[in-house]
Enzyme design. Structure first.
Site, PDB file in Angstrom:
ATOM      1  N   HIS A  14       0.826  -1.214   0.000  1.00 45.08           N
ATOM      2  CA  HIS A  14       0.000   0.000   0.000  1.00 45.08           C
ATOM      3  C   HIS A  14       0.859   1.263   0.000  1.00 45.08           C
ATOM      4  O   HIS A  14       2.061   1.231   0.300  1.00 45.08           O
ATOM      5  CB  HIS A  14      -0.927   0.007   1.220  1.00 45.08           C
ATOM      6  CG  HIS A  14      -0.181   0.057   2.526  1.00 45.08           C
ATOM      7  ND1 HIS A  14       0.336   1.225   3.057  1.00 45.08           N
ATOM      8  CD2 HIS A  14       0.135  -0.921   3.403  1.00 45.08           C
ATOM      9  CE1 HIS A  14       0.936   0.971   4.196  1.00 45.08           C
ATOM     10  NE2 HIS A  14       0.841  -0.326   4.441  1.00 45.08           N
ATOM     11  N   GLU A  87      -2.159  -7.278   7.186  1.00 44.75           N
ATOM     12  CA  GLU A  87      -0.845  -7.170   7.815  1.00 44.75           C
ATOM     13  C   GLU A  87      -0.771  -8.037   9.071  1.00 44.75           C
ATOM     14  O   GLU A  87      -1.798  -8.351   9.689  1.00 44.75           O
ATOM     15  CB  GLU A  87      -0.562  -5.698   8.168  1.00 44.75           C
ATOM     16  CG  GLU A  87       0.781  -5.427   8.839  1.00 44.75           C
ATOM     17  CD  GLU A  87       1.985  -5.817   7.992  1.00 44.75           C
ATOM     18  OE1 GLU A  87       2.143  -7.017   7.705  1.00 44.75           O
ATOM     19  OE2 GLU A  87       2.787  -4.920   7.660  1.00 44.75           O
TER      20      GLU A  87
END
Length: 211
Positions: A14, A87
């Site tokens: 990201h 994550e």
């Protein structure tokens, strides 16, 4: 994984958030937005790769991945969120700004993982083995979609390190041999049995835009 159809995977991290910029731990439990730099990074990636004939977009469930690839979503690219791409959860460290104690704790974790202790985890967080299990399930789902030949995946830094070990059949102790920056790109080819890296941690899209 069972033998499946050939694929090409584009895997990016990201874009930048203020947590990244300010050295604050994010992890799975912090659902932060991109900052202006992160938005520009996502736009630069889109500009360079918008003509790739992607069949599917996969992201984590966290909005910083959604925002990074929003232009592909707005184009109507079929999109699926997978929690397996989230994550690693850093537990009690999430939301903390870098300090001496936190840096020491982080170094201790990394050293434990490098020594092969994959069940070690921060309090309230996840171990590499736990992330590995959910990533394996996510990749089994992705690779068995026979009609999806070219796939874009947007996820997270530590998760990418672990995923690369999974895909390349390397021990998790080698996770730190797979570097990443915000929106850096790995491209992998899959022949139905093995993955091969074609592009390693590229930032060409940012360099072309002067970012």
């Amino acid at each position: 994984m069972d033998k499946k159809k050939n694929k090409k995977l584009y895997i990016i991290r990201h874009g930048e958030t203020d947590f990244n910029k300010d050295g604050i731990v994010q992890g799975r439990g912090v659902n932060s937005d991109l900052n202006a730099t992160g938005i520009a990074q996502g736009e630069a990636f889109y500009k360079k790769y918008k003509n790739i004939p992607f069949d599917k977009l996969y992201t984590s469930t966290l909005k910083r991945t959604h925002q990074t690839v929003k232009d592909f979503i707005n184009d109507g690219l079929v999109w699926e969120q997978l929690a397996g791409l989230d994550e690693l959860a850093w537990g009690v460290y999430e939301g903390q700004k870098s300090n001496a104690a936190l840096r020491e704790a982080f170094v201790n974790l990394i050293q434990a993982w490098a020594a092969g202790h994959y069940d070690v985890k921060p309090e309230g967080g996840e171990s590499p083995n736990e992330v590995y299990v959910r990533q394996a399930a996510a990749m089994n789902h992705i690779t068995k979609q026979d009609h999806e030949n070219t796939v874009l995946i947007c996820m997270h830094g530590r998760a990418i390190r672990l995923l690369m070990c999974l895909l390349m059949k390397k021990p998790l102790s080698e996770m730190d041999t797979y570097p990443h920056q915000n929106t850096s790109l790995y491209v992998l080819n899959y022949d139905g049995e093995q993955f091969e890296i074609e592009v390693f941690n590229s930032l060409a899209h940012l360099e072309e835009q002067g970012l």
